[in-house]
Design a protein around this motif. Structure first.
Motif, PDB file in Angstrom:
ATOM      1  N   UNK A  49       0.990   7.606  -0.975  1.00 27.20           N
ATOM      2  CA  UNK A  49       1.567   6.301  -0.655  1.00 27.20           C
ATOM      3  C   UNK A  49       0.540   5.489   0.123  1.00 27.20           C
ATOM      4  N   UNK A  50       0.126   4.383  -0.453  1.00 34.91           N
ATOM      5  CA  UNK A  50      -0.845   3.541   0.222  1.00 34.91           C
ATOM      6  C   UNK A  50      -0.158   2.620   1.222  1.00 34.91           C
ATOM      7  N   UNK A  51      -0.730   2.513   2.406  1.00 38.81           N
ATOM      8  CA  UNK A  51      -0.177   1.642   3.448  1.00 38.81           C
ATOM      9  C   UNK A  51      -0.883   0.291   3.483  1.00 38.81           C
ATOM     10  N   UNK A  52      -1.927   0.140   2.662  1.00 39.50           N
ATOM     11  CA  UNK A  52      -2.720  -1.085   2.648  1.00 39.50           C
ATOM     12  C   UNK A  52      -4.185  -0.770   2.869  1.00 39.50           C
ATOM     13  N   UNK A  88      -0.616   7.744   3.187  1.00 38.68           N
ATOM     14  CA  UNK A  88       0.258   8.853   3.562  1.00 38.68           C
ATOM     15  C   UNK A  88       0.542   9.678   2.319  1.00 38.68           C
ATOM     16  N   UNK A  89       1.147  10.851   2.509  1.00 40.36           N
ATOM     17  CA  UNK A  89       1.362  11.771   1.394  1.00 40.36           C
ATOM     18  C   UNK A  89       2.789  12.317   1.445  1.00 40.36           C
ATOM     19  N   UNK A  90       3.503  12.163   0.346  1.00 42.31           N
ATOM     20  CA  UNK A  90       4.879  12.656   0.248  1.00 42.31           C
ATOM     21  C   UNK A  90       4.907  13.902  -0.618  1.00 42.31           C
ATOM     22  N   UNK A  99       6.979  14.032   4.458  1.00 37.50           N
ATOM     23  CA  UNK A  99       5.998  12.949   4.509  1.00 37.50           C
ATOM     24  C   UNK A  99       4.926  13.286   5.537  1.00 37.50           C
ATOM     25  N   UNK A 100       3.672  13.268   5.115  1.00 36.16           N
ATOM     26  CA  UNK A 100       2.549  13.511   6.021  1.00 36.16           C
ATOM     27  C   UNK A 100       1.902  12.160   6.351  1.00 36.16           C
ATOM     28  N   UNK A 101       2.062  11.745   7.591  1.00 32.67           N
ATOM     29  CA  UNK A 101       1.613  10.454   8.131  1.00 32.67           C
ATOM     30  C   UNK A 101       2.440   9.300   7.549  1.00 32.67           C
ATOM     31  N   UNK A 102       2.560   8.251   8.349  1.00 33.52           N
ATOM     32  CA  UNK A 102       3.480   7.168   8.001  1.00 33.52           C
ATOM     33  C   UNK A 102       2.810   5.806   7.883  1.00 33.52           C
ATOM     34  N   UNK A 137      -1.623  11.192  16.613  1.00 32.18           N
ATOM     35  CA  UNK A 137      -0.810  10.059  17.050  1.00 32.18           C
ATOM     36  C   UNK A 137      -1.575   8.750  17.209  1.00 32.18           C
ATOM     37  N   UNK A 138      -2.629   8.559  16.446  1.00 33.73           N
ATOM     38  CA  UNK A 138      -3.290   7.256  16.402  1.00 33.73           C
ATOM     39  C   UNK A 138      -2.358   6.255  15.700  1.00 33.73           C
ATOM     40  N   UNK A 139      -2.455   4.967  16.035  1.00 34.33           N
ATOM     41  CA  UNK A 139      -1.480   3.984  15.543  1.00 34.33           C
ATOM     42  C   UNK A 139      -1.390   3.867  14.030  1.00 34.33           C
ATOM     43  N   UNK A 140      -2.506   4.052  13.319  1.00 30.13           N
ATOM     44  CA  UNK A 140      -2.475   3.903  11.867  1.00 30.13           C
ATOM     45  C   UNK A 140      -1.862   5.098  11.151  1.00 30.13           C
ATOM     46  N   UNK A 141      -1.451   6.110  11.897  1.00 28.71           N
ATOM     47  CA  UNK A 141      -0.788   7.279  11.311  1.00 28.71           C
ATOM     48  C   UNK A 141       0.659   7.399  11.761  1.00 28.71           C
ATOM     49  N   UNK A 142       0.959   6.837  12.919  1.00 30.02           N
ATOM     50  CA  UNK A 142       2.287   7.009  13.510  1.00 30.02           C
ATOM     51  C   UNK A 142       3.096   5.724  13.551  1.00 30.02           C
ATOM     52  N   UNK A 143       2.436   4.560  13.422  1.00 23.69           N
ATOM     53  CA  UNK A 143       3.138   3.289  13.571  1.00 23.69           C
ATOM     54  C   UNK A 143       4.245   3.061  12.557  1.00 23.69           C
ATOM     55  N   UNK A 144       4.103   3.660  11.383  1.00 22.46           N
ATOM     56  CA  UNK A 144       5.114   3.489  10.347  1.00 22.46           C
ATOM     57  C   UNK A 144       6.429   4.170  10.636  1.00 22.46           C
TER      58      UNK A 144
END
Length: 317
Positions: A49-52, A88-90, A99-102, A137-144
């Motif tokens: 899953x691409x977040x952008x 991320x990866x579902x 889900x691995x990372x959001x 817990x960096x923002x680009x992995x947890x913010x979602x």
């Protein structure tokens, strides 16, 4: 219609086409298809899953010899600032949706935060997610995950290594951090708050089995509790490396190149070298949050570095 009439009509149509009066020019779409990619792993189904994407000044962030970063990107026909993927990866195990990372949600600028929409486009709803495993817990992995009392995945249990939780969720550590890093702590705190208050935030300690077919493997260095996740089914293996890798164009050729975001450069370098060596030796599939979408492939040793072989497009059968 007479022959003369037909000829006159054809001449009129040709004149109209030549003048552009018959059809308006099609507008530029300026959009992309939904960012998901599906593949199979044994009995499991994996959806990237691409977040952008976001432009990153990698020539300033990577710790490399002067000019080498720019040269590496030029050789790959890549312009700076570097357009980095965030993924991320579902994993659908058949009994669990993991889900691995959001992704970043709203914590990393306006170009990201697309993971949930791409999840829906892939045929799932956020309410269906059972487990969420965070590499760090960096923002680009947890913010979602969502903000404060607005969880994006209301039925999910969120898990992360206790070392990362103890560091990034600590007010004391936040106070000691440089001013430009304090937001990282606050973003992590806000993102997990709703899950913690609902009893759905459950850190684990070290390498451990989480659900059948998915286990955590400690890879401390990039952050104090950075974790990779190993997915296995029917003898097939996928390793999700998180942020052991930020730039395929630079770090495969030279794995010793570190990045400014590393909490411990030396430890992060050692973890990357070990992960690359094992992936090349065993030949399994691996993915990483910042590999170009769809962020899956294999590597092979090449000189002092490695060559990357991205997956080719396929339709699951």
């Amino acid at each position: 219609m007479t022959q003369r009439t037909r000829i006159s009509a054809a001449v009129a149509l040709a004149a109209a086409l030549a003048s552009g009066a018959a059809f308006a020019a099609a507008p530029l779409a300026k959009s992309q298809s939904p960012g998901f990619y599906r593949t199979t792993l044994g009995d499991f189904e994996v959806t990237v899953l691409n977040d952008g994407t976001n432009e990153m000044p990698m020539d300033k962030l990577l710790h490399n010899k002067p000019g080498k970063t720019e040269k590496a990107y030029a050789e790959h026909f890549v312009k700076l600032p570097y357009e980095m993927s965030f993924n991320g990866f579902l994993i659908n195990t058949g009994s669990k949706l993991v889900l691995v990372d959001t992704g970043a949600g709203g914590l990393f600028g306006p170009n990201l935060g697309k993971l949930v929409n791409n999840l829906r486009a892939a045929g799932y709803q956020p309410e269906q997610i059972d487990e969420i495993y965070i590499t760090h817990l960096h923002p680009d992995h947890v913010g979602g995950l969502g903000a404060l009392n607005k969880p994006a995945f209301p039925n999910a249990v969120v898990r992360v290594d206790k070392r990362d939780a103890d560091y990034w969720l600590s007010k004391q550590e936040q106070e000691k951090a440089p001013a430009d890093a304090k937001g990282f702590f606050q973003g992590a705190m806000d993102s997990v708050a709703a899950y913690a208050s609902a009893g759905k935030f459950k850190p684990f300690e070290g390498s451990t089995q989480l659900v059948p077919g998915v286990r955590a493997s400690s890879s401390y260095g990039h952050t104090p509790g950075h974790t990779t996740y190993v997915v296995e089914s029917k003898g097939q293996k996928l390793v999700l490396m998180g942020d052991l890798l930020h730039s395929a164009e630079v770090q495969f050729e030279d794995p010793t190149v570190t990045i400014a975001f590393d909490t411990d450069n030396k430890a992060a370098l050692a973890q990357r070298q070990a992960a690359f060596a094992e992936a090349a030796k065993q030949g399994y599939l691996f993915g990483a949050a910042h590999l170009p979408f769809p962020a899956l492939g294999h590597i092979r040793a090449h000189g002092k570095g490695y060559e990357f072989y991205p997956v080719t497009y396929s339709i699951p059968r």
